[in-house]
Every structure is written in structure tokens, then in C-alpha cells.
Design an enzyme around this catalytic site. Structure first.
Site, mmCIF file in Angstrom:
data_model
loop_
_atom_site.group_PDB
_atom_site.id
_atom_site.type_symbol
_atom_site.label_atom_id
_atom_site.label_comp_id
_atom_site.label_asym_id
_atom_site.label_seq_id
_atom_site.Cartn_x
_atom_site.Cartn_y
_atom_site.Cartn_z
ATOM 1 N N ASP A 26 10.437 47.972 26.138
ATOM 2 C CA ASP A 26 9.727 47.783 27.395
ATOM 3 C C ASP A 26 8.461 46.966 27.099
ATOM 4 O O ASP A 26 8.025 46.843 25.950
ATOM 5 C CB ASP A 26 9.379 49.161 27.966
ATOM 6 C CG ASP A 26 8.467 49.098 29.163
ATOM 7 O OD1 ASP A 26 8.803 48.377 30.117
ATOM 8 O OD2 ASP A 26 7.401 49.746 29.135
ATOM 9 N N LEU A 27 7.866 46.409 28.139
ATOM 10 C CA LEU A 27 6.641 45.621 27.946
ATOM 11 C C LEU A 27 5.385 46.395 28.312
ATOM 12 O O LEU A 27 4.581 46.745 27.459
ATOM 13 C CB LEU A 27 6.728 44.324 28.762
ATOM 14 C CG LEU A 27 7.715 43.269 28.244
ATOM 15 C CD1 LEU A 27 7.689 42.036 29.137
ATOM 16 C CD2 LEU A 27 7.418 42.900 26.804
ATOM 17 N N ASP A 28 5.184 46.675 29.606
ATOM 18 C CA ASP A 28 3.937 47.296 30.054
ATOM 19 C C ASP A 28 3.828 48.722 29.544
ATOM 20 O O ASP A 28 4.725 49.550 29.731
ATOM 21 C CB ASP A 28 3.865 47.271 31.581
ATOM 22 C CG ASP A 28 3.817 45.851 32.107
ATOM 23 O OD1 ASP A 28 2.764 45.228 32.044
ATOM 24 O OD2 ASP A 28 4.879 45.367 32.561
ATOM 25 N N GLY A 61 10.682 45.794 33.968
ATOM 26 C CA GLY A 61 10.831 45.694 35.412
ATOM 27 C C GLY A 61 10.331 44.376 35.960
ATOM 28 O O GLY A 61 10.529 44.069 37.139
#
Length: 292
Positions: A26-28, A61
Site C-alpha cells: 500500500d502507499l498512504d 486506492g
């Protein structure tokens, strides 16, 4: 061409039989530092993992264009899972899939929410991000100046080519969004999937769209067993991805709901300390490959 899976994998890869071939993050709240940036140590580790033959997947997302704007000409090839699994793009360009909501579903979502003055409606379309009104929540949702929404009145929002619809609850009333989630699921049934990326942000995608399902499709394309994949995340939109791979790892800043959903998962440090990169460098890189 898809990479061939390494031969001889069995048991826990951290026991020295084989390393994980596919690394999804995931990023955030996971891989990115505050301000939507990749840390220098993270960049170095990703480059070395890529040269060592590992596949890197950014699973988020965010819109694909948003993620692409964070990369540059010096970035190694990475696979992208965006819009919570609605879009899949392989690094080689051989796989490009998009799962869009039907026009009837989008119309129903807009009919159910257009009159609610405490909701901001957002759409991710092929062309970009549309938002029904200005919203203070935006500053907490996106800090990337190169990918910002275009304002579009709710009555003018398009019905076609929509990857996901998401709603900001302007007063951050999570209970109100829970009631909306129940109404939408009752009306649209198994045509949609819903997930919270933040307590005040409810996201709606087409049925069976998720990071986990997208990662399985990508792994199949790459001819990599899903058990030879390690994944990192911090929120409930990561849960099926983390549960469906060989090893799912939670961030130290992970949401309480995610910890409850995956009580046996390993928990590492926080995203602000580049914990994913430190974990990968310790376990997957040979000492000669470690950053200086």
C-alpha cells in the site's frame, strides 16, 4: 514476458528456502512519507530488490495517474494496482485491466447521495478525478499537487467509465457513513463492493473489485504463486490482500480494525520511519545488496 516463478519454494521463505518473488505494498500510511514522497532509503531498497529479480507492486486506492505522477524516469519498473483494485497495470505493459461500475449502478449511487449536503461525491474516471464540491477533507486525502480533482456539480457527474465512487462525510461522522453503506448495499446488493479508506471516506467499486483479487490476477499473469508474495498495509482496504498472500505484514500505525481483522499478522514500525524498506532490506536483500 511474464517472469517464471523460481523453482524449489517450500515452507517459510524467511527460513532460507526461497525469498518472496512478489512484493506488494500500500502507499498512504505504508510506503509513502508524509507529503506524498518516497524516502531516499525506500527508493534505494526498491531499486536493489528490482535488480535482484523481485517484482514490486504498488497497491493503492489512488488513481493510476496519481501514482504515475509520483514516479519519475529514475524509478524502477513497478506493477500498479490502483483504485482499490479496479485498475491493474503490469510493468511490462502486457497486462492492463479495468473493472468499471455499470452506468445503472453509478446512477443509483448518485440518486441516493446527491441531495445530502453533508456528503461530497467523488468519482475516479479514466480521465481523472471529479469532485462535486470543495471540501476541507481534501487536504487530508491528497497532498499531491500534480493530481487534484476537477470540480463538477453533482447533477453533471458522468455515468460512464467510472472506476469507483467515493464519499467524503464533511463533518467526519462515521456512523452516518455506516448508515449510507447499509442503504447502498441493501439497494444494490451484490453489484457493488464497499470499503472504508478512512472513517470519513466510504468507497464503492464494482463487485469483487479489491486489492486482493487484483493481486491474484497479477500474480497469475507473472506466473508467481500467491504464496510467494509478501504484502504490507495499514487500512481495511488492505485486508483481503494481506490475508490472501504468503505473508501479510501490518504497519505500526495500522488502523485498529485491521489489527482486529488480522490478529496473527506481524506488526512492524511506522511509515514515517520507512519501516517497509527497513524490513525488506533486512529479510530480502543480501548483505552485498544493502544500501550504503
Amino acid at each position: 514476458m511474464p517472469a517464471q516463478a523460481a523453482i524449489g519454494w517450500a515452507g517459510d521463505p524467511f527460513q532460507g528456502v526461497m525469498m518472496y518473488l512478489l512484493i506488494a505494498s500500500d502507499l498512504d500510511g505504508t510506503l509513502l512519507l508524509p507529503g506524498d514522497t518516497f524516502g531516499a532509503f525506500t527508493k534505494s531498497v526498491i531499486h536493489r530488490l528490482n535488480r535482484a529479480g523481485h517484482h514490486i507492486v504498488l497497491a493503492t486506492g489512488r488513481h493510476q495517474a496519481d501514482v504515475e505522477s509520483l514516479l519519475d524516469s529514475q524509478s524502477p519498473p513497478v506493477h500498479l494496482i490502483t483504485a482499490n483494485g479496479a485498475r491493474i497495470s503490469s510493468a511490462c505493459g502486457g497486462l492492463a485491466l479495468s473493472a468499471e461500475l455499470s452506468t445503472a449502478v453509478v446512477q443509483t449511487l448518485l440518486e441516493e447521495t446527491r441531495a445530502d449536503t453533508d456528503l461530497t461525491i467523488n468519482l475516479y474516471c479514466r480521465s481523472g478525478w471529479l469532485m462535486s464540491r470543495e471540501d476541507e477533507n481534501l487536504k487530508d486525502f491528497s497532498q499531491n499537487p500534480d493530481f487534484q480533482p476537477t470540480l463538477c456539480a453533482a447533477e453533471n457527474l458522468p455515468l460512464h467509465a467510472v472506476q469507483k465512487v467515493f464519499f467524503f462525510q464533511r463533518s467526519k461522522d462515521h456512523d452516518a457513513l455506516l448508515r449510507l453503506q447499509a442503504r447502498l448495499e441493501q439497494r444494490l446488493g451484490d453489484q457493488i463492493g464497499t470499503v472504508f479508506t478512512f472513517p470519513w471516506c466510504l468507497e464503492v467499486m464494482a463487485r469483487d473489485v479489491s486489492k486482493g483479487n487484483a493481486l491474484k490476477q497479477l500474480a497469475e499473469f507473472l506466473n508467481v504463486p500467491i504464496q510467494a508474495c509478501i504484502a504490507f498495509g495499514d487500512a481495511m482496504n488492505d485486508v483481503d490482500m494481506l490475508a490472501g498472500v504468503g505473508k501479510g505484514v501490518l504497519m505500526g500505525n495500522a488502523h485498529a480494525e485491521l489489527r482486529q481483522a488480522l490478529p496473527e499478522a506481524e506488526i512492524i514500525g511506522r511509515y514515517t520511519d520507512e519501516a517497509v524498506a527497513h524490513y525488506l532490506s533486512k529479510h530480502l536483500l543480501k548483505s552485498a545488496d544493502l544500501p550504503a
